[in-house]
Design a protein around this motif. Structure first.
Motif, short mmCIF file in Angstrom:
data_model
loop_
_atom_site.label_atom_id
_atom_site.label_comp_id
_atom_site.label_asym_id
_atom_site.label_seq_id
_atom_site.Cartn_x
_atom_site.Cartn_y
_atom_site.Cartn_z
N ASP A 177 0.82 -1.21 0.00
CA ASP A 177 0.00 0.00 0.00
C ASP A 177 0.85 1.26 0.00
O ASP A 177 0.35 2.35 -0.32
CB ASP A 177 -0.93 0.02 1.22
CG ASP A 177 -2.02 -1.04 1.14
OD1 ASP A 177 -2.35 -1.46 0.01
OD2 ASP A 177 -2.54 -1.45 2.20
N SER B 11 -6.54 -2.12 -13.15
CA SER B 11 -6.93 -1.64 -11.83
C SER B 11 -6.27 -2.50 -10.75
O SER B 11 -6.50 -3.71 -10.71
CB SER B 11 -8.45 -1.69 -11.69
OG SER B 11 -8.84 -1.60 -10.33
N TRP B 12 -5.48 -1.88 -9.89
CA TRP B 12 -4.80 -2.63 -8.83
C TRP B 12 -5.80 -3.26 -7.85
O TRP B 12 -5.66 -4.44 -7.52
CB TRP B 12 -3.80 -1.73 -8.13
CG TRP B 12 -3.16 -2.27 -6.88
CD1 TRP B 12 -3.20 -1.74 -5.64
CD2 TRP B 12 -2.36 -3.46 -6.75
NE1 TRP B 12 -2.49 -2.49 -4.74
CE2 TRP B 12 -1.97 -3.57 -5.39
CE3 TRP B 12 -1.97 -4.46 -7.65
CZ2 TRP B 12 -1.18 -4.61 -4.92
CZ3 TRP B 12 -1.19 -5.51 -7.16
CH2 TRP B 12 -0.80 -5.58 -5.82
N PRO B 13 -6.82 -2.53 -7.37
CA PRO B 13 -7.79 -3.18 -6.47
C PRO B 13 -8.49 -4.37 -7.12
O PRO B 13 -8.70 -5.40 -6.47
CB PRO B 13 -8.78 -2.06 -6.15
CG PRO B 13 -7.99 -0.80 -6.32
CD PRO B 13 -7.08 -1.07 -7.48
N ARG C 103 -6.06 -7.36 -7.39
CA ARG C 103 -5.97 -8.08 -6.11
C ARG C 103 -7.18 -8.98 -5.90
O ARG C 103 -7.04 -10.12 -5.42
CB ARG C 103 -5.85 -7.09 -4.96
CG ARG C 103 -4.50 -6.39 -4.87
CD ARG C 103 -4.43 -5.50 -3.65
NE ARG C 103 -5.45 -4.45 -3.68
CZ ARG C 103 -5.53 -3.47 -2.80
NH1 ARG C 103 -4.68 -3.41 -1.80
NH2 ARG C 103 -6.47 -2.56 -2.91
N ARG C 104 -8.36 -8.48 -6.27
CA ARG C 104 -9.57 -9.27 -6.07
C ARG C 104 -9.59 -10.50 -6.98
O ARG C 104 -9.99 -11.59 -6.55
CB ARG C 104 -10.81 -8.39 -6.32
CG ARG C 104 -12.12 -9.06 -5.91
CD ARG C 104 -13.17 -8.01 -5.58
NE ARG C 104 -13.56 -7.22 -6.73
CZ ARG C 104 -14.56 -7.53 -7.53
NH1 ARG C 104 -15.29 -8.62 -7.32
NH2 ARG C 104 -14.88 -6.74 -8.55
N THR D 122 -7.64 -9.46 -15.55
CA THR D 122 -8.27 -8.37 -14.80
C THR D 122 -8.92 -7.37 -15.74
O THR D 122 -10.05 -6.90 -15.49
CB THR D 122 -7.22 -7.65 -13.93
OG1 THR D 122 -6.64 -8.60 -13.02
CG2 THR D 122 -7.84 -6.50 -13.15
#
Length: 273
Positions: free
Chosen positions: A132, A209-211, A214-215, A266
């Motif tokens: 982060d 998209s990084w979020p 991760r998902r 992603t």
């Protein structure tokens, strides 16, 4: 300028009681402590933040280097011991919980190296927090449980390749440096340890998209033995067209995908969110 060594003879380890609830295993081998301290030299000229210094076995070598050193320690008994043992470092010994710290405040927004003999039970949380703040941490070194180190350095196709492998290697080059035996700790842990080094790989934009990345990674590895066409269905509120799940990649399992393939996956998922 480097600080001169603060103590020439390291104090007896019995002066601070290792606490099981904090996962404390004090390193007592000075040669290994010196070798760990030297791993920060891969990123010279920037400050160092040590996590969990305990009784300062690693700290005593870090403070001889030509850079600013701070240490964060949650155990109050250890903080008192460090204050007494390293009086010149007193203002830089932070009695805080690393997981709750605002890392932008530690060195006034300047980049720094993260290092330490990390508590085994929260090492993954430490590294996720590091992600982060990756723009502040170009290099991270230290000692963790060997099993975790192997997962972090694992490559696609390996049984140990998983969430931690993909998320860390998306931004860092991970090096497994050497193994450490339980006998060099007080008390000895029941597992082997390992020293690693992670250095930013130069990626500034992952390309997705990084979020969401991760998902996707966490969702697919949550059912790592399933083909993607099965595990990925829970990602969607409204299911995408049937041909989305008919792509050849959907017959593969997550441990078979490279980071670049996860990025592409992603981006495909993002079209149907």
């Amino acid at each position: 300028m480097a600080l001169s060594p603060i103590c020439t003879t390291f104090a007896p380890m019995k002066q601070v009681r290792p606490k099981k609830n904090l996962g404390q295993h004090f390193l007592v081998d000075l040669d290994i402590a010196r070798r760990i301290a030297d791993t920060v030299d891969a990123c010279p000229d920037i400050p160092v933040l040590e996590i969990g210094p305990g009784m300062g076995v690693l700290t005593q070598f870090l403070v001889t280097k030509p850079r600013e050193v701070k240490a964060v320690e949650i155990d109050r008994e250890s903080v008192e011991y460090l204050h007494a043992t390293f009086p010149r470092l007193r203002e830089n010994i932070l009695g805080e919980d690393f997981l709750k710290m605002d890392l932008r405040q530690v060195f006034g927004g300047r980049p720094f190296v993260l290092t330490g003999n990390y508590p085994y039970d929260i090492s993954s949380q430490i590294f996720f927090k590091m992600l982060d703040s990756k723009e502040l941490i170009p290099c991270c070194t230290g000692m963790i449980q060997r099993e975790v180190a192997l997962r972090m350095a694992a490559q696609p196709g390996s049984k140990t390749y998983g969430v931690l492998s993909v998320l860390m290697q998306a931004w860092y080059d991970v090096e497994y440096l050497f193994t450490v035996e339980p006998s060099v700790f007080n008390p000895p842990p029941k597992v082997q340890s390992a020293v690693i080094r992670m250095t930013r790989n130069g990626v500034e934009d992952l390309g997705c998209s990084w979020p969401l990345f991760r998902r996707v990674v966490k969702t697919t590895f949550g059912q790592r033995r399933k083909m993607l066409r099965v595990s990925m269905k829970q990602l969607f509120t409204n299911q995408p067209p049937a041909d989305f799940f008919e792509q050849p990649v959907m017959t593969r399992r997550p441990e078979q995908l490279s980071i670049a393939e996860f990025v592409e996956l992603t981006n495909q998922v993002s079209r149907y969110e």
